[in-house]
Design a protein around this motif. Sequence first.
Motif: not given
Length: 344
Positions: A51-65
């Motif tokens: 979706y062309g989001l900025p590279s600064s967007v964090k990638a998580y896999s846990n809702p706690e994050d």
Amino acid sequence: MAPTRVGFIGLSKVGWAPAAHLPYLQSSPDYEIVAICNSTVESSQASIKAYGLPSSVKAYSNPEDIANDKDIDLVVCSVRVDRHLATISPSLKAGKDVLVEWPLGKNLAEAEELLKLKNEGGVKNAVVDLQARQAPIVKKVKELVDSGKIGKVFSTTWTAAAGLGGRGERVSRTRTILGYGFTTGPKTTLANRRTTITLLSSTSDEILNPAFPKTSDDTIFLTGTLSPNSIPISLSLRGGTPFKGQPGLDWRIAGSTGELRITAGGPFLQIGFDDMKIELHEFASDEVREVKWEEEFEALGIPARNVASVYKELRAGRNNCTFEDAVERHRLIKEVYADSGIDA
């Protein structure tokens, strides 16, 4: 004012979230997506890239994050309803604002638990995305009723064919006009008349199961009186396609001096249809005229327009549907099932 920083749970490559939520979030200066949380970090990274989001967007896999990220102001949840409780509980406990799809929980007990967590966490804004309340067509109908265009309201009838779950189709689901809730419990009939559907792959027309079991009801009949004005209502919703040449939704509001007719290709006004129409029959002149309305977010795709209104209202401090409202709706649904002898 700085943009609201969004942590998005469930922004996958396909589905409702990219079609309905993403267009406004990416185009509005009032919001900024700063984190994605999918089932895996790899999936989150893939969505950020897709979706062309900025590279600064964090990638998580846990809702706690998401819950622990101090750079997130608003958590948006667009995952399967049976995952809502586990997915947004951490953010509610952390006191973060939350916007979650309807239904709030998979049943009344889960919805009440989420409301409890919201109150205990001191969450200021906890919103359920019942976006039909923001739909311009619904606002226009309310305006017509409130301005006396049809005089005193006598009754309303709502008839629709829902499409999905109908003929064995291939499948890969605060604004009130006449009232809120029922004066007395509604009388209902629920039935599952088509017990299988053809299940397709989410990415192609490959048939995964030609007779996938369907347990959800595809026929709903309801009658009652709306509070606070005791307006009689009759609702009929069935699966399948509408009669040839007829609209998928035919909603009438009958009054002392006129009648409104709202039609569309299907019942889901929260999403919208190209063929939506409001007609007003004025008894004195015996004329029928079409009533137009303005679409504020016409530049966006149909699924995104009403969702955009929810975000706009939230930014202004107005909640589309609170968790309290949602729990009330869940209680009504439980009552509807109980009236048909079903424990839900």
